[in-house]
Every structure is written in structure tokens, then in C-alpha cells.
Design a protein around this motif. Structure first.
Motif, PDB file in Angstrom:
ATOM      1  N   ASN A  98       0.798  -1.225   0.000  1.00 42.28           N
ATOM      2  CA  ASN A  98       0.000   0.000   0.000  1.00 42.28           C
ATOM      3  C   ASN A  98       0.833   1.280   0.000  1.00 42.28           C
ATOM      4  O   ASN A  98       0.348   2.340  -0.392  1.00 42.28           O
ATOM      5  N   ILE A  99       2.102   1.211   0.427  1.00 40.68           N
ATOM      6  CA  ILE A  99       2.951   2.411   0.431  1.00 40.68           C
ATOM      7  C   ILE A  99       4.219   2.223  -0.387  1.00 40.68           C
ATOM      8  O   ILE A  99       5.058   3.120  -0.443  1.00 40.68           O
ATOM      9  N   PHE A 100       4.366   1.081  -1.018  1.00 41.89           N
ATOM     10  CA  PHE A 100       5.624   0.732  -1.685  1.00 41.89           C
ATOM     11  C   PHE A 100       6.046   1.778  -2.717  1.00 41.89           C
ATOM     12  O   PHE A 100       7.157   2.312  -2.666  1.00 41.89           O
ATOM     13  N   ASN A 101       5.185   2.071  -3.673  1.00 44.06           N
ATOM     14  CA  ASN A 101       5.553   2.991  -4.753  1.00 44.06           C
ATOM     15  C   ASN A 101       5.856   4.391  -4.233  1.00 44.06           C
ATOM     16  O   ASN A 101       6.791   5.056  -4.703  1.00 44.06           O
ATOM     17  N   THR A 102       5.065   4.841  -3.254  1.00 45.71           N
ATOM     18  CA  THR A 102       5.268   6.176  -2.686  1.00 45.71           C
ATOM     19  C   THR A 102       6.625   6.283  -2.004  1.00 45.71           C
ATOM     20  O   THR A 102       7.382   7.232  -2.223  1.00 45.71           O
TER      21      THR A 102
END
Length: 243
Positions: free
Chosen positions: A89-93
Motif C-alpha cells: 500500500n505504500i511501496f511505490n510512494t
């Protein structure tokens, strides 16, 4: 010598499921990383306010999940990601934030396996990671020479691992001895789970501290090299012991 588990994973899971049906959930057993990812769909708006100078990248979601669950990221002021995209859920960010940091230090944590020994090269050369970055990469993972003659560690063996070992490219083989290559091509591997949770946390924390104390430490071998890419200046260092 490779060892065989007397009880398989499926049997353990069946026993555990039966136990929880009768007694309820065990709070300190982590769920599957995949199921945990499905349960978290929102990104905390505060995440973009953080500035990480360090990131730990693991070769499995399970190890990344373990580190985060034990507040490793808070205690060491670093991001924790897996090469497989955990936490989803936060990987790309988080990865985008990290790539913008010119002073970034990357710590690779991995098994002594074909996939593990290939992790640093993947981080250095993959455009989705740090190929166009000035990041310094430290290899804090397990490497074959650390485990080949250690009878205390559980050594696994599989045909899949043997096939992956035979597919290792020359850029990875060049950093390994002939004995290490033979060991990997024979299908051998040692997983980080061979260490107790407390010991694993201690080893990784000490590895990061060692890399920060002095770049000239005898325990850190400089593997920095120029691949001719004018857009990339990635330094790679290997901590030559594990535990």
C-alpha cells in the motif's frame, strides 16, 4: 550437508489452524504478508512528510514484514521494503521518495541463495530501483562462504534452487568463489529464518551501525566499480561476516 525437515509446512499450518480454531488467534504470529497487504488499502498522509536517508531492502516479503512488525524502521530511522513490493500500500510512494535522495544508503538483506546473491546487482542495475541513483549499496545479507562450513545453520536443497544457481550471470559469479558457485549450483541454500528473531534483528542493526561508523572498517569490503554508465554512480560494499 543439506538437511530435510521432518515436518512439512503444510502439516504445521494444519496443526496451527486447528489450535486457533479451539483456542483463538495467537497475537504474536504474523499473518501472511499477502493477506496483510489485502487488508490495508489506504496510505497514511503523513508518510510523505518523512525523509529517509536509509532503506533496508529484503529479498522476501516475510522478512520485511518481520522487521516492520518489530519496529525496526522506527528504531533505525529507515524505510523497509521488499524486492517483491511489500508493503504494497505504500511501496511505490516510499520508493519514489527514496530515489530522490542523493545521499541514500541502501542495505540489502537476503538469504544465501541464487536469488539472494543476485539482489545487490538487481538493485544496482534495475531502472525501477537505483540504476540512475547515486545511492550507496551495502550487502548485509547471507553469502555462501559465510554458511558453507557452519553446521549450526539449517541448509536446504532443492532442484529449483539448483536451476537458479546455474542461471546466475557472469556479473554475479565474478563476486563468488568457485566453491560458492558449485554450492549454489548444487541447489543448496540457507534462509535468514535459520536465525532466531532476536539474533536476526541484532545482526542487521549491527551491520548498519558498522557501515555508518567508518567506511574504512576492515569488516567492510569495497566492491565499488564503474560500469560505464555516466548516469549512475552506485557504490557497493559488502559486510564480510554475518553474526
Amino acid at each position: 550437508m543439506p538437511q530435510t525437515l521432518l515436518v512439512g509446512r503444510s502439516e504445521v499450518e494444519a496443526w496451527l489452524n486447528r489450535w486457533t480454531e479451539i483456542n483463538g488467534n495467537i497475537n504474536k504470529i504474523l499473518p501472511s504478508p499477502r493477506s496483510e497487504n489485502r487488508g490495508n488499502g489506504e496510505i497514511n498522509a503523513e508518510i510523505t512528510a518523512y525523509s529517509f536517508d536509509r532503506v533496508v531492502v529484503t529479498d522476501s516479503a516475510a522478512i520485511a514484514q518481520f522487521l516492520i512488525a518489530n519496529n525496526f524502521h522506527f528504531e533505525n530511522n529507515c524505510a523497509v521494503l521488499s524486492i517483491t513490493g511489500y508493503p504494497e500500500n505504500i511501496f511505490n510512494t516510499v520508493l519514489e521518495m527514496l530515489r530522490r535522495n542523493p545521499e541514500l544508503k541502501v542495505y540489502a538483506i537476503h538469504d544465501a541463495s541464487p536469488r539472494g546473491v543476485a539482489l545487490v546487482n538487481y538493485l544496482r542495475t534495475n531502472p525501477n530501483w537505483f540504476s540512475a541513483s547515486t545511492a550507496t549499496i551495502y550487502d548485509l545479507g547471507l553469502i555462501p562462504r559465510q554458511v558453507i562450513k557452519n553446521p549450526k545453520l539449517f541448509m536446504g536443497n532443492s532442484q529449483e534452487s539448483a536451476q537458479e544457481g546455474r542461471r546466475l550471470g557472469p556479473e554475479i559469479r565474478s563476486s563468488l568463489s568457485a566453491e560458492e558457485v558449485t554450492w549454489l549450483e548444487s541447489g543448496n541454500f540457507v534462509e535468514l529464518e535459520s536465525f532466531s528473531p532476536r539474533k536476526l534483528l541484532q545482526i542487521i542493526t549491527q551491520g548498519i551501525a558498522l557501515s555508518r561508523s567508518s567506511i574504512d572498517s576492515e569488516a567492510v569490503t569495497n566492491l565499488n566499480y564503474d560500469d560505464g554508465d555516466t548516469y549512475s554512480s552506485v557504490g557497493i560494499f559488502l559486510v564480510d561476516s554475518f553474526g
